[in-house]
Design a protein around this motif. Structure first.
Motif, short mmCIF file in Angstrom:
data_model
loop_
_atom_site.label_atom_id
_atom_site.label_comp_id
_atom_site.label_asym_id
_atom_site.label_seq_id
_atom_site.Cartn_x
_atom_site.Cartn_y
_atom_site.Cartn_z
N UNK A 99 81.78 42.46 33.99
CA UNK A 99 81.83 43.10 35.31
C UNK A 99 80.56 43.91 35.54
N UNK A 100 79.82 43.55 36.62
CA UNK A 100 78.56 44.23 36.92
C UNK A 100 78.76 45.35 37.94
N UNK A 101 79.76 45.17 38.81
CA UNK A 101 79.90 46.12 39.93
C UNK A 101 81.32 46.06 40.47
N UNK A 102 81.82 47.20 40.95
CA UNK A 102 83.14 47.24 41.60
C UNK A 102 82.96 47.75 43.02
N UNK A 103 83.52 47.01 43.99
CA UNK A 103 83.39 47.37 45.41
C UNK A 103 84.70 48.04 45.85
N UNK A 104 84.60 49.30 46.31
CA UNK A 104 85.81 49.97 46.78
C UNK A 104 85.66 50.26 48.27
N UNK A 105 86.79 50.29 48.98
CA UNK A 105 86.75 50.53 50.42
C UNK A 105 88.05 50.08 51.06
N UNK A 150 78.81 38.76 51.43
CA UNK A 150 80.12 38.10 51.47
C UNK A 150 81.09 38.91 52.31
N UNK A 151 82.22 38.28 52.67
CA UNK A 151 83.27 38.92 53.47
C UNK A 151 84.53 39.04 52.63
N UNK A 152 85.34 40.07 52.94
CA UNK A 152 86.66 40.17 52.30
C UNK A 152 87.67 40.53 53.36
N UNK A 153 88.93 40.12 53.17
CA UNK A 153 90.00 40.53 54.08
C UNK A 153 91.14 41.06 53.23
N UNK A 154 92.00 41.90 53.84
CA UNK A 154 92.98 42.59 53.01
C UNK A 154 94.27 42.89 53.76
N UNK A 155 95.25 43.37 53.01
CA UNK A 155 96.52 43.78 53.60
C UNK A 155 96.38 45.04 54.46
N UNK A 156 95.18 45.67 54.45
CA UNK A 156 94.99 46.83 55.32
C UNK A 156 94.57 46.40 56.73
N UNK A 157 94.67 45.08 57.02
CA UNK A 157 94.40 44.51 58.33
C UNK A 157 92.92 44.61 58.74
N UNK A 158 92.04 44.78 57.74
CA UNK A 158 90.61 44.83 58.09
C UNK A 158 89.84 43.75 57.34
N UNK A 159 88.68 43.39 57.93
CA UNK A 159 87.73 42.49 57.27
C UNK A 159 86.49 43.34 56.98
N UNK A 160 85.90 43.16 55.81
CA UNK A 160 84.68 43.90 55.49
C UNK A 160 83.57 42.93 55.12
N UNK A 161 82.35 43.30 55.53
CA UNK A 161 81.18 42.51 55.16
C UNK A 161 80.39 43.35 54.15
N UNK A 162 80.06 42.73 53.02
CA UNK A 162 79.42 43.45 51.91
C UNK A 162 78.09 42.83 51.54
N UNK A 163 77.25 43.69 50.96
CA UNK A 163 76.05 43.19 50.30
C UNK A 163 76.35 43.15 48.80
N UNK A 164 75.81 42.14 48.11
CA UNK A 164 76.04 42.01 46.67
C UNK A 164 75.69 43.31 45.94
N UNK A 165 74.70 44.04 46.49
CA UNK A 165 74.26 45.28 45.85
C UNK A 165 75.32 46.37 45.88
N UNK A 166 76.42 46.15 46.65
CA UNK A 166 77.50 47.12 46.62
C UNK A 166 77.78 47.81 47.94
N UNK A 167 76.88 47.63 48.90
CA UNK A 167 77.00 48.36 50.16
C UNK A 167 77.93 47.62 51.13
N UNK A 168 78.83 48.37 51.79
CA UNK A 168 79.66 47.76 52.84
C UNK A 168 78.89 47.85 54.15
N UNK A 169 78.57 46.68 54.75
CA UNK A 169 77.70 46.66 55.93
C UNK A 169 78.49 46.82 57.23
N UNK A 170 79.75 46.38 57.24
CA UNK A 170 80.50 46.40 58.49
C UNK A 170 81.99 46.25 58.20
#
Length: 797
Positions: A184-190, A206-226
């Motif tokens: 594991x190199x990095x953990x993305x929280x949000x 990359x994008x992620x979607x969740x049970x919190x009804x939101x979609x997030x766009x991330x940079x591999x470096x760890x930053x949540x862009x949107x």
């Protein structure tokens, strides 16, 4: 007004075939334009576009799972399977691999301990699986290569990134983790709830979607862009359009949403509560699977749009759907305050906007369609008493899905307990396990079992309504990446202190065994014209650390003994015994080490860690002797022996101890007993040893590289796939940090030895991106052995 092409998605076709919820979809490679679906009906189906360009035909139905099938992916074509393969994961904990023209599996991958709910394929035949058992596994052909451990709850989503060796996992512990070469190199929280889906935008996003009804766009470096909001309930799946950053999502609010330029451009409601999955075909059409077992395809293309009758039939089906207000998809509904039908005369403000009206005492829901300029009925809103549909696998408990989760109060003022239950479970066994787990009185068994049976006779339970809350009760469940920064110890030599003896300060030469020895460079000079032959690997024998100066070691031992606390002090006799042991094991006498000598040595190596290093050095030299090796590595003693050495590998401990413990482990490989022990304890030893990479001491790095090389020598003889995978992962990880060229050389020999005569290992090394890691060493001028060995390795990759 007719909307122009490319503006709105409309129904293309509805496909019947599955008997229950469609849980997974993926676009197929063969036949072109087709896709594969999987369902709770335990089957996978391959669909091909039919000649009329509107519908699809079921090519064949694949069965191999003994329970629900929950995910699917395509393994790209290879020489052996030019049409690619289909992988499916199920609630039976298995992964089935199918060819595109056979209904029975080619082979089955077993290893997960719970539902396999996500699959992703990479280059060179690698497959990544995610499971409710909290692990992800990397498979190559029919073997498990490595297991990714670190999440604290079910893994719902996995993706292999285009960049080699990088993998993503999304979990019910609300985090996403990035893995490289199995670490594991990095953990993305949000996200504030279970992560359910992942989609790759590029090598770095990359994008992620969740049970919190939101979609997030991330940079591999760890930053949540949107963060994108729009859904009103769990989002189950996300899929990206080809060649752009637009995407589609589906969820528990009965909708498919199309996102363009970061906005929700269109919302399509479906006559099913759970819209489980979606995929985008090469032509941009969207395929959707839902809890009603029907697959629907939507298109922007006018010529592929369904006939007016089919669209009308779809709208009628939607209008007749009953919407359960408990899900909260439509906000809080107070039927008394709702306007009448005349409210539908006013146009909507945006696509997908919902409006509720009351007509003859019935509440109806409508949705505004911008492209058609009208309100489309999306269902009747039924009171909680009228909801009869038992939604499938809806309730989450500890990140897993159940048909029901009951709340059980054992006594008035005590705590209430959650009891998860699936229709397929045995009520008595479930009740028994529930009482055991919560440490409750077994006399409740009949009562609890009866409660389950009474409440699962098919009617919808009101008790599910309060289960949409976060299932992760109890604080302290969340464990972030827990990767503390590496403690770097300055490069200064840590072995100060009185006396001239410094362990391991003498050269790291390894005695040559006849001819040219690449580890010492003796006689390795070659004229430029001579054809370089591969003298480097596969290496057949272990590399040991034999350099010794008994007089200095004993001098230091005596000096430290003088200042040792009373309970640790050795007597004069003890010191003479250790002197004899040293001469017996360093070949200066022909005597065999005695039991008494080994007992004395064992006392000395259990000294406090600030003074133990001379004793460890005696151990390092002695363990090469067959008698000593047999004694410490045999069935009887080995546990204490390994525990002792692993204790010294702690990166926060003294560097001298780390170095000598690593060297002692390397020297264990000289005899059969030691090899056997080292192979049995491989996982523990490698996991602990790799932590010593964090410092900057080159001698430690050389010893770590040598340990890896000795494992490679053993693994070359036996075909242990997981062992080779772990070894490759260690090589790849240590390569990143090591500077010293001797350490690099030994890692290259280890790599060459591991992949010699093993196509699987070659594929795995490629998928970890090892070739790109080592390329730079092909041009090292001095020492020549690094360059030569590197080129031989690259020729295999």
């Amino acid at each position: 007004a007719m909307a122009g092409e490319g503006s709105t998605f409309r129904l293309r076709c509805s496909l019947l075939g599955h008997g229950q919820d469609v849980r997974g979809l993926t676009r197929g490679l063969f036949p072109e334009g087709g896709f594969v679906s999987v369902s709770r009906d335990r089957t996978a189906r391959l669909w091909a576009p039919d000649g009329l360009n509107r519908g699809f035909t079921e090519m064949h139905c694949m069965s191999g799972h003994s329970n629900f099938v929950s995910c699917v992916c395509i393994i790209p074509p290879s020489d052996l399977y030019p049409r690619g393969l289909i992988a499916t994961g199920g609630n039976d904990h298995n992964i089935c691999i199918f060819t595109v023209d056979n209904p029975a599996p080619l082979y089955v991958l077993k290893g997960h301990k719970n539902t396999v709910c996500s699959l992703s394929s990479g280059k060179f035949g690698t497959l990544l699986s995610g499971s409710w058992d909290t692990t992800a596994k990397v498979w190559l052909n029919d073997r498990c290569m490595m297991t990714l451990q670190g999440h604290t709850a079910a893994i719902w989503a996995v993706k292999i990134l285009p960049e080699q060796g990088l993998m993503l996992t999304g979990s019910a512990d609300k985090t996403i983790k990035l893995w490289k070469a199995g670490r594991c190199e990095r953990t993305f929280t949000g996200h504030e709830d279970c992560v359910r889906g992942l989609a790759i935008l590029s090598e770095t996003e990359f994008l992620s979607c969740a049970n919190d009804a939101s979609v997030r766009r991330w940079q591999i470096s760890g930053e949540c862009l949107q963060v994108y909001y729009g859904h009103t309930n769990y989002i189950y799946s996300i899929s990206v359009f080809p060649r752009c950053k637009d995407f589609v999502t589906t969820g528990e609010d009965r909708s498919l949403r199309i996102w363009k330029q970061g906005e929700c451009a269109q919302t399509i409601r479906l006559p099913a509560q759970s819209v489980w999955c979606c995929c985008v075909l090469d032509n941009g059409d969207i395929v959707v699977g839902a809890s009603d077992g029907i697959i629907r395809v939507f298109t922007e293309s006018l010529e592929r749009t369904a006939s007016a009758e089919e669209i009308q039939a779809f709208e009628n089906e939607l209008a007749q759907a009953s919407i359960d207000p408990k899900t909260g998809d439509l906000g809080d509904i107070n039927a008394d305050d709702l306007p009448g039908r005349e409210h539908l005369k006013d146009p909507g403000m945006r696509d997908g906007q919902t409006r509720l009206i009351k007509d003859n005492g019935k509440v109806e829901a409508y949705q505004w369609s911008v492209s058609e300029g009208r309100w489309i009925k999306i269902g009747d809103v039924v009171g909680s008493s009228g909801a009869t549909q038992q939604t499938s696998g809806k309730v989450l408990f500890e990140g897993k899905e159940y048909d029901y989760v009951f709340t059980i109060d054992v006594n008035e003022n005590g705590p209430s307990y959650k009891l998860p239950y699936n229709i397929t479970d045995d009520p008595w066994l479930t009740a028994y396990n529930f009482l055991q787990k919560n440490d409750l009185n077994p006399m409740f068994l009949d009562q609890v079992a009866k409660f389950i049976m009474d409440n699962t006779k098919g009617q919808t339970l009101l008790s599910t309504s309060n289960q949409f809350s976060d299932p992760f009760t109890g604080a302290g469940r969340y464990v972030p990446g827990s990767s503390s920064g590496s403690s770097t110890i300055p490069g200064a030599d840590p072995y100060t202190g009185a006396g001239r003896y410094v362990p391991g300060s003498a050269s790291n030469a390894v005695t040559p065994v006849g001819g040219v020895d690449p580890f010492t460079g003796m006689g390795a000079y070659q004229s430029a014209t001579a054809k370089v032959e591969n003298i480097y690997f596969p290496k057949k024998d272990a590399v040991t650390f034999d350099q010794a100066n008994p007089t200095q070691i004993l001098g230091k031992l005596k000096e430290l003994n003088g200042s040792a606390a009373e309970e640790h002090k050795l007597t004069e006799d003890d010191l003479i015994i250790l002197e004899k042991l040293l001469s017996a094991t360093c070949n200066t006498s022909a005597e065999t080490p005695t039991a008494q000598q080994l007992q004395t040595l064992w006392r000395a190596v259990n000294w406090p860690e600030d003074i133990v290093f001379p004793a460890l050095d005696i151990l390092r030299l002695s363990v090469r002797h067959p008698t000593v090796n047999e004694n410490f590595c045999s069935e009887k003693e080995h546990v204490q022996f390994i525990v002792l050495l692993l204790k010294f590998l702690n990166p926060k401990g003294k560097q001298a101890n780390q170095l000598l413990a690593l060297r002692a482990l390397c020297n264990c490989f000289v005899s059969h007993a030691g090899q056997k022990l080292m192979m049995e304890q491989r996982d523990e030893i490698m996991t602990q040893a790799i932590e010593t990479k964090s410092g900057s001491n080159k001698n430690i790095h050389i010893a770590l590289a040598t340990l890896t090389l000795n494992y490679a020598v053993c693994l070359h003889k036996v075909n242990n796939v997981e062992g080779k995978a772990q070894c490759l992962s260690v090589i790849s990880t240590v390569m990143e940090v090591v500077q010293d060229l001797e350490a690099i050389f030994r890692l290259l020999v280890a790599l060459g030895t591991l992949i010699s005569d093993d196509t699987n290992a070659v594929q795995l090394a490629k998928s970890l991106g090892v070739d790109s890691q080592i390329k730079k060493y092909a041009s090292v001028s001095e020492p020549a052995k690094v360059k030569e060995c590197c080129r031989f390795v690259l020729s295999l990759l």
